[in-house]
Design a protein around this motif. Structure first.
Motif, short mmCIF file in Angstrom:
data_model
loop_
_atom_site.label_atom_id
_atom_site.label_comp_id
_atom_site.label_asym_id
_atom_site.label_seq_id
_atom_site.Cartn_x
_atom_site.Cartn_y
_atom_site.Cartn_z
N MET A 1 31.95 -11.47 80.64
CA MET A 1 31.74 -10.75 81.90
C MET A 1 30.86 -11.57 82.82
O MET A 1 31.06 -11.57 84.02
N LYS A 2 29.90 -12.28 82.23
CA LYS A 2 29.01 -13.10 83.07
C LYS A 2 29.80 -14.20 83.77
O LYS A 2 29.50 -14.57 84.90
N ASN A 3 30.83 -14.73 83.09
CA ASN A 3 31.66 -15.78 83.66
C ASN A 3 32.38 -15.27 84.91
O ASN A 3 32.47 -15.97 85.92
N ILE A 4 32.86 -14.05 84.86
CA ILE A 4 33.57 -13.47 86.02
C ILE A 4 32.60 -13.29 87.18
O ILE A 4 32.93 -13.59 88.34
N LEU A 5 31.41 -12.81 86.89
CA LEU A 5 30.42 -12.63 87.95
C LEU A 5 30.05 -13.97 88.59
O LEU A 5 29.86 -14.06 89.81
N GLN A 6 29.97 -15.01 87.77
CA GLN A 6 29.65 -16.34 88.30
C GLN A 6 30.79 -16.84 89.18
O GLN A 6 30.55 -17.44 90.24
N ARG A 7 32.02 -16.60 88.76
CA ARG A 7 33.18 -17.04 89.55
C ARG A 7 33.24 -16.29 90.88
O ARG A 7 33.60 -16.88 91.92
N ILE A 8 32.92 -15.02 90.88
CA ILE A 8 32.92 -14.25 92.13
C ILE A 8 31.83 -14.77 93.07
O ILE A 8 32.05 -14.91 94.29
N ALA A 9 30.68 -15.09 92.51
CA ALA A 9 29.61 -15.67 93.35
C ALA A 9 30.05 -17.00 93.93
O ALA A 9 29.76 -17.32 95.10
N TYR A 10 30.80 -17.77 93.14
CA TYR A 10 31.33 -19.04 93.63
C TYR A 10 32.30 -18.82 94.79
O TYR A 10 32.24 -19.51 95.82
N VAL A 11 33.19 -17.84 94.66
CA VAL A 11 34.15 -17.53 95.73
C VAL A 11 33.42 -17.06 96.97
O VAL A 11 33.79 -17.42 98.11
N GLN A 12 32.36 -16.26 96.79
CA GLN A 12 31.57 -15.82 97.94
C GLN A 12 30.94 -17.02 98.64
O GLN A 12 30.90 -17.10 99.89
N GLY A 13 30.47 -17.97 97.87
CA GLY A 13 29.90 -19.20 98.46
C GLY A 13 30.94 -20.00 99.21
O GLY A 13 30.67 -20.55 100.29
N LEU A 14 32.14 -20.09 98.64
CA LEU A 14 33.22 -20.79 99.33
C LEU A 14 33.56 -20.10 100.65
O LEU A 14 33.79 -20.76 101.67
N ALA A 15 33.62 -18.77 100.61
CA ALA A 15 33.95 -18.02 101.83
C ALA A 15 32.88 -18.25 102.89
O ALA A 15 33.20 -18.42 104.08
N ASP A 16 31.61 -18.27 102.47
CA ASP A 16 30.54 -18.53 103.43
C ASP A 16 30.62 -19.96 103.96
O ASP A 16 30.38 -20.22 105.15
N GLY A 17 30.98 -20.91 103.09
CA GLY A 17 31.06 -22.32 103.48
C GLY A 17 32.22 -22.62 104.40
O GLY A 17 32.19 -23.57 105.17
#
Length: 111
Positions: A1-17
């Motif tokens: 589950m932690k892996n999924i949360l990390q991936r979502i945070a990564y996607v949020q960072g990409l969207a902000d970038g």
């Protein structure tokens, strides 16, 4: 589950970038989807933690129940169990005459 949360945070960072603008229709959709997925992941993570704690409680209750049920049973006693101690395999008379031939009947009982 932690892996999924990390991936979502990564996607949020990409969207902000990417610098998506909320004024465009595509930007609104993508940013909203990322937010929805992030919220969904948080809810699933909370439910998963609740389920883990519930399973822990059930396991503890089951252990107590097993101790209660099996506390008097000593299964090691069955290691000495021997079928030869029982007469299961003796031959039995095949006819009624053979069955009763060893029984003595007095003359009074015979009449």
């Amino acid at each position: 589950m932690k892996n999924i949360l990390q991936r979502i945070a990564y996607v949020q960072g990409l969207a902000d970038g990417l610098g998506l603008e909320e004024s465009s229709k595509e930007g609104q959709i993508l940013l909203e989807l990322v937010d929805v997925v992030a919220e969904l992941a948080e809810v699933v993570d909370e439910k998963f933690e609740d389920m883990e704690s519930y399973v822990d409680v059930v396991e503890e209750d089951l252990a107590e129940l097993e101790d209660y049920v099996y506390e008097d049973d000593d299964f090691d006693d069955y290691d000495d169990f021997d079928l030869d101690d029982f007469d299961f395999f003796e031959t039995y008379p095949e006819t009624a005459e053979e069955m009763f031939e060893d029984i003595e009947v007095s003359e009074d009982e015979a009449e």
